[in-house]
Design an enzyme around this catalytic site. Structure first.
Site, PDB file in Angstrom:
ATOM      1  N   LEU A 136       0.733  -1.294   0.055  1.00  0.00           N
ATOM      2  CA  LEU A 136      -0.033   0.023  -0.105  1.00  0.00           C
ATOM      3  C   LEU A 136       0.817   1.139  -0.062  1.00  0.00           C
ATOM      4  O   LEU A 136       0.516   2.194   0.582  1.00  0.00           O
ATOM      5  CB  LEU A 136      -0.783  -0.017   1.239  1.00  0.00           C
ATOM      6  CG  LEU A 136      -1.843  -1.189   1.492  1.00  0.00           C
ATOM      7  CD1 LEU A 136      -2.617  -0.885   2.698  1.00  0.00           C
ATOM      8  CD2 LEU A 136      -2.723  -1.677   0.543  1.00  0.00           C
ATOM      9  N   CYS A 137       1.969   1.221  -0.677  1.00  0.00           N
ATOM     10  CA  CYS A 137       2.852   2.340  -0.569  1.00  0.00           C
ATOM     11  C   CYS A 137       3.095   3.062   0.762  1.00  0.00           C
ATOM     12  O   CYS A 137       3.050   4.157   0.952  1.00  0.00           O
ATOM     13  CB  CYS A 137       2.024   3.586  -1.576  1.00  0.00           C
ATOM     14  SG  CYS A 137       2.234   3.097  -3.140  1.00  0.00           S
TER      15      CYS A 137
END
Ligand SMILES: *Cc1c(COP(=O)(O)O)cnc(C)c1O
Length: 823
Positions: free
Chosen positions: A395-396
């Site tokens: 998810l960055c």
């Protein structure tokens, strides 16, 4: 009272959902933190605006140009008002997205004569973390560090420093929805005012503002810089904003670059001089032509959003109500032994201990009742079939995910070295997950979305039996071996395209790499060089190759209807004629990737061939060949191995640890390391057992589905029983789990392990239409350690007594008897 309000909101959304979001079909969209959805009203309103007015480039004096200019300034003003920001105190700079806003701030700080120091909170998005590359010093802080700075440690920490300092943090984590106080900005500002040292605050509001009102009415406590992406609030347009507090804006003038739009006068040639625009802050920072049409669309977005949902406070109330339902629903799911199904990383939205609460994001992982983690890749396969849109993986948010999963830096680096990349199939490493499942809600989410997601998790991941049974594994039928024969032989000359049924009277050659002509060709995407897969392009099933040994030709026809295609058939010789390929020099073959593995292939140069496939699929692609006998990147090896559910000794001695996935038996055969394959995914030959299919089909029918033909499994060898009485089928179903060797006709084949499946089995090979079966039923009946299996990998074992004609050219035929030897 509050409850009534959210129910009324929910009813309102349910009433408009079909009309406003036709693109949803019957899907469940729960990735609002990635981007929310655009409404039909928004797109209509934008189209109307565009048709009614003529918007020219704002840098001219024409009426069309003025029209644009005044519209943009109005919208800029409205956006500031949307955040309660007084235009006298704040300016808004239009940027491409939140990341571009962060980079603009970072560029300016880098322009400071002594550079800058950068501090960022652990929950920061990757786009914030990257700023550290531009800074002289950087440090990742946790909440305790920030609190300590505010309450006094700042002075001592900054004592010997003179550089400008930037502190960045998210108002809400995009990973788990956790919120961080806006009051940090004021606290840090106060702390820095007690010293000579100037600290600036950069608030990443991209996740927070999607479902919550951001109130900048008190300029004294507001962040110096706030970044956000409008598409995350409105679904459209793709545009971002950087809100700057005017009294601290001068540091942005340190930025060195200027461009068209941000400069008044430029002298080139002999002298190099320029004067930046100074009248308005945003003029000095918006390089090039503004994204004018996006800004016009933003005007529509503000208006329509208000009409559909009311205020951001309404949206916040609604989404946090849904999120707490979702949170409780998932958290309360228990396996029958009482263990939780979900490991939660988010905190409840209405947690009384946290004043800030949590954004409408629920991050979690799934575990089996014995505690094994469920693979994200496997979860996605089922979610896709159930039309659920969620996000899984890292998810960055490197700091947030590492903290949630307890991953140490050395583990992350070790996983990386071991070949793990975000999105890999094998995402449980050393007994730890490498990412999370994130469900995020938006203004148009409804109670039924939440209920459907919870029901999905319950249906597929809650284990409702105590004690846990040993999953369905084929029987061991030693003294009573089944009376099997070869039902059908299929080859798939072009990887992922239709199958070719070997004629009933033919003796088909078996080679070390698999059946003759199987997966020797593939289609490569011109742009990416990747081998195309039916999973992505189901229409490939309608591309039907056939092998004609009398003419030595591979002929390919298309069985679908497409008006555009010029020819209905192409042919290439089976022999490798180097004149047909783009490069005669085999050392300069095309580099491409098959199943994530780098390989070199030969590309056919004929335009007719290329056009034939490109026209059918509607993407630029070429036919490529991967002939047997290559070396280096022209060679691939089998990956199939025995799965833990197949090992009898483990089952008998150590059921518990086997089910936990702790004990994976070593590859039973180190030779398979070196066993060569062409372009098949895992092994030389794939076989299926018709009795297993019969039992699978009866399960599908029991659940109201329709039976699936053998073709869906794309096997090479289909083995059937001569006596197909129901009791016989039931008796031998999944017996292939325990096969060790199969003798077909006069030849021996060794099994290499069960075949792991994905939702490609859901594509009807006759029509190219995708449905949810058989994967859904397989997932319920044939899932071991979270993975779904059907069919068995095999390879031919060369004859022990060489010198016979059989040993030189092994063949099999339809109708051959098959005798199995069990593990
Ligand atoms: C989405 C997001 C970003 C990045 O936004 P872009 O539009 O990709 O630039 C940054 N931070 C957070 C918290 C986000 O949610």
């Amino acid at each position: 009272m509050k409850e009534d309000r959210v129910i009324a909101y929910n009813d309102r959304i349910e009433a408009i959902r079909k009309e406003e979001f036709p693109m949803l079909h019957d899907g469940i969209y729960l990735d609002h933190a990635g981007t929310t959805l655009y409404s039909k009203s928004l797109m209509d309103s934008f189209t109307t605006e565009m048709m009614k007015n003529m918007f020219g480039n704002p840098h001219s004096a024409s009426t069309s140009s003025r029209c644009t200019m005044s519209r943009i300034e109005n919208i800029r003003h409205r956006v500031l008002r949307f955040f309660n920001a007084d235009p006298a105190e704040f300016d808004l700079i239009f940027v491409a997205n939140a990341t571009a806003g962060i980079k603009l701030v970072s560029d300016a700080f880098r322009g400071c004569p002594e550079g800058f120091d950068f501090y960022y909170h652990q929950a920061s998005h990757t786009s914030l973390v990257g700023v550290r590359q531009e800074a002289r010093n950087s440090l990742c802080l946790d909440t305790k560090d920030v609190d300590e700075w505010i309450t006094g440690r700042f002075e001592s920490d900054m004592a010997s420093r003179s550089r400008a300092t930037l502190f960045a943090y998210p108002a809400q984590s995009n990973m788990d929805g956790r919120r961080y106080p806006l009051s940090w900005c004021q606290g840090l500002r106060k702390a820095s005012s007690r010293t000579e040292h100037r600290l600036y605050t950069l608030l990443d509001a991209a996740a927070y503002v999607t479902t919550s009102p951001l109130d900048l009415s008190n300029a004294a406590s507001a962040p110096d810089f706030t970044v956000l992406s409008f598409y995350k609030i409105f679904g459209f347009p793709d545009l971002g904003g950087l809100i700057v507090k005017r009294d601290t804006a001068s540091i942005l003038k340190q930025r060195r670059y200027f461009g068209g739009g941000t400069v008044d006068t430029v002298v080139c040639a002999k002298e190099q001089w320029h004067a930046s625009k100074t009248e308005n802050l945003h003029e000095a920072l918006e390089d090039g032509t503004l994204p004018i049409h996006n800004i016009i669309a933003l005007g529509s977005a503000l208006e329509v959003h208000h009409k559909l949902y009311g205020s951001m406070t309404d949206v916040a109330l609604h989404t946090s109500f849904l999120a707490s339902k979702l949170y409780r629903g998932l958290k309360n799911l228990r396996h029958s032994n009482g263990e939780p199904v979900c490991v939660m990383y988010s905190i409840p939205t209405d947690d009384a201990k946290t004043v800030l609460g949590n954004g409408p994001i629920v991050a979690f992982n799934l575990r089996s009742q014995l505690g094994a983690w469920i693979s994200l890749a496997e979860f996605e396969k089922l979610a896709v079939l159930k039309k659920i849109h969620v996000r899984t993986g890292g998810l960055c948010n490197p700091g947030g995910v590492a903290a949630a999963l307890g991953l140490e830096p050395w583990e992350i680096r070790q996983n990386f070295s071991a070949g793990f990349r975000c999105g890999n199939e094998n995402d449980i490493i050393n007994g730890k997950p490498t990412g999370v499942i994130r469900v995020s809600l938006g203004a148009m989410s409804t109670l039924s979305d939440v209920e459907r997601l919870t029901a999905f998790v319950e249906e597929f991941y809650r284990e409702n039996y105590n004690p846990p049974p040993i999953p369905r594994i084929g029987p061991i039928v030693e003294d009573d071996t089944p009376d099997l024969f070869v039902n059908a032989i299929m080859v798939y000359p072009i990887k992922s395209c239709g199958g070719f049924r070997v004629p009933a009277d033919a003796s088909w050659e078996v080679r070390p790499e698999g059946l003759a002509w199987d997966r020797e060709w593939c289609l490569l995407h011109h742009g990416t060089g990747l081998a195309l897969s039916q999973k992505r392009y189901p229409r490939m099933a309608l591309i039907r190759p056939s092998i004609d040994l009398s003419t030595s030709q591979l002929t390919v026809s298309y069985q679908g209807s497409l008006p555009r295609i010029e020819r209905t058939e192409i042919s290439v010789p089976l022999s490798v004629n180097s004149n047909l390929f783009q490069s005669k020099d085999t050392s300069r073959m095309k580099e491409s990737r098959v199943c994530g593995e780098g390989v070199s292939m030969m590309i056919y140069k004929s335009k007719d061939i290329t056009d034939f496939f490109s026209d059918i699929l509607g993407i630029p692609c070429a036919l490529a060949r991967f002939p047997p006998g290559g070396s280096g990147k022209s060679m691939r090896h089998a990956k199939a191995h025995l799965q833990s559910h197949q090992s009898r000794s483990i089952l008998q001695n150590d059921t518990q640890s086997q089910l936990n996935g702790i004990h994976t038996p070593p590859d039973s055969d180190s030779e398979s390391e070196r066993r060569r394959i062409l372009l098949s995914n895992e092994s030389p030959i794939l076989a299926i057992n018709m009795s297993s299919l019969a039992v699978l089909n009866s399960n599908i029918i029991k659940n109201g589905g329709i039976s699936i033909p053998a073709e869906a499994f794309r096997a090479n060898i289909v083995l059937g029983l001569s006596s197909t009485s129901p009791s016989n089928l039931e008796k031998y179903a999944y017996s292939e789990d325990n096969w060790k060797r199969v003798r077909i006709g006069a030849y021996d084949f060794k099994t290499l392990g069960a075949c792991r499946r994905c939702h490609m089995v859901c594509i009807n090979q006759e029509t190219a239409v995708k449905s949810a079966e058989p994967f859904i039923t397989l997932a319920k009946t044939r899932r071991f350690n979270g993975k779904v299996f059907f069919g068995v990998h095999m390879c031919h074992i060369p004859a022990v007594t060489p010198g016979t004609s059989e040993s030189q050219r092994p063949t099999i035929s339809v109708g051959d008897k098959a005798v199995v030897d069990t593990l």
